[in-house]
Write a protein that holds these residues in place. Structure first.
Motif, mmCIF file in Angstrom:
data_model
loop_
_atom_site.group_PDB
_atom_site.id
_atom_site.type_symbol
_atom_site.label_atom_id
_atom_site.label_comp_id
_atom_site.label_asym_id
_atom_site.label_seq_id
_atom_site.Cartn_x
_atom_site.Cartn_y
_atom_site.Cartn_z
ATOM 1 N N HIS A 292 0.818 -1.205 0.000
ATOM 2 C CA HIS A 292 0.000 0.000 0.000
ATOM 3 C C HIS A 292 0.854 1.257 0.000
ATOM 4 C CE1 HIS A 292 -2.606 -3.189 1.667
ATOM 5 N NE2 HIS A 292 -3.538 -2.584 0.970
ATOM 6 N N VAL A 293 0.450 2.206 -0.819
ATOM 7 C CA VAL A 293 1.153 3.487 -0.934
ATOM 8 C C VAL A 293 0.156 4.602 -0.640
ATOM 9 C CG1 VAL A 293 2.367 5.063 -2.483
ATOM 10 C CG2 VAL A 293 2.806 2.597 -2.604
ATOM 11 N N TYR A 294 0.526 5.477 0.317
ATOM 12 C CA TYR A 294 -0.344 6.579 0.725
ATOM 13 C C TYR A 294 0.207 7.909 0.207
ATOM 14 C CZ TYR A 294 -2.441 3.244 3.977
ATOM 15 O OH TYR A 294 -3.077 2.147 4.520
ATOM 16 N N ALA A 295 -0.659 8.874 0.099
ATOM 17 C CA ALA A 295 -0.252 10.220 -0.306
ATOM 18 C C ALA A 295 0.528 10.880 0.832
ATOM 19 C CB ALA A 295 -1.476 11.066 -0.665
ATOM 20 N N ASN A 296 1.480 11.723 0.465
ATOM 21 C CA ASN A 296 2.280 12.465 1.439
ATOM 22 C C ASN A 296 2.007 13.951 1.244
ATOM 23 O OD1 ASN A 296 4.218 13.655 3.056
ATOM 24 N ND2 ASN A 296 5.823 12.190 2.510
#
Length: 285
Positions: A239-243
């Motif tokens: 999973h990749v989240y916004a920064n």
């Protein structure tokens, strides 16, 4: 059996094939056991192994066919794993070490197994041969760990990791460099490699079918990796989240900008071309 043949005969006649012939040559799956790159490495090691056998054990080597008598090496009617162990130990180590690390030595065992499968001699091999090799390699690994514990051998193996600060410097450089299109490509490619903790080769093969929306993040799935060519170990998603705090570390932003600059990117793959990893490597220099 006659009833089955009669039932499929009309279909077979329409395509003009024998109903009992294989539609696809099963040999193609033998070639798919390992990837092409690994196969080339096996063949290179196999050539070295053949030359060693020709010099040390000429009775096992057939000069006409250029092949090793694998049954004599480790067949059911004889054969000793000692000879192959002697060959494995010809792999010299670095920095004055008498022999290579376990990770290098074990590649010779993989090469031999591939050789046996290609020669279709698996049924003729002595089962205890593989057990002896397995136990021997455990001993090699144990001795290596003792050297590490004593400080005689470096604990580090493989390549150096990319520090976070250096990655962010790269990201800032890519985004400020003109023309913008190559820089944005490098930003997305490097960002995904960093966030997914993946080899750049795997990132280059990402398809849109491997990406899914998972609530407030994106899920990525690698179907094939170097350590899992069968796709059985790592079945979960990364999973990749916004920064929102640091744009240089935001893969979601990188993907949005990449799509904006490549609106006509057709096909199922995120990155077009056959050498995305190579193109990314050039932009790092």
């Amino acid at each position: 059996m006659a009833a089955i043949a009669a039932a499929i005969a009309p279909v077979a006649a329409a395509v003009e094939v024998d109903p009992f012939d294989a539609i696809v040559d099963p040999e193609i799956f033998d070639k798919a056991r390992v990837c092409k790159k690994t196969k080339r490495r096996y063949l290179k090691r196999r050539t070295k192994f053949k030359a060693w056998c020709a010099a040390k054990y000429p009775d096992w080597y057939d000069a006409v066919s250029g092949e090793v008598d694998l049954v004599a090496l480790a067949g059911k009617n004889g054969g000793d794993s000692l000879a192959f162990k002697q060959y494995v130990m010809t792999n010299k180590g670095t920095k004055g070490r008498a022999y290579a690390r376990h990770s290098t030595l074990s590649k010779e065992r993989s090469m031999l197994f591939d050789y046996v499968c290609d020669a279709k001699k698996a049924g003729d091999m002595r089962p205890a041969f593989w057990i002896e090799l397995k136990q021997w390699f455990i001993g090699v690994k144990n001795e290596e760990n003792k050297e590490k514990a004593a400080g005689k051998l470096s604990c580090k193996e493989g390549k150096d990791e990319l520090p976070e600060k250096m990655f962010r410097k790269f990201a800032e450089m890519w985004l400020s460099k003109k023309p913008y299109k190559p820089g944005v490509f490098a930003f997305l490619y490097g960002s995904l490699s960093w966030m997914l903790m993946a080899r750049t080769t795997n990132v280059g093969k990402l398809a849109y079918s491997h990406i899914s929306v998972e609530g407030d993040c994106l899920g990525f799935r690698f179907m094939i990796t170097k350590t899992d060519p069968n796709g059985e170990k790592y079945t979960g998603k990364k999973h990749v989240y916004a920064n929102a705090v640091d744009p240089s570390g935001c893969s979601i932003l990188a993907m949005a900008v990449y799509w904006m600059l490549n609106p006509h990117n057709e096909g199922n793959f995120v990155f077009t071309g056959n050498n995305s990893s190579g193109n990314f490597s050039k932009l790092l220099k």
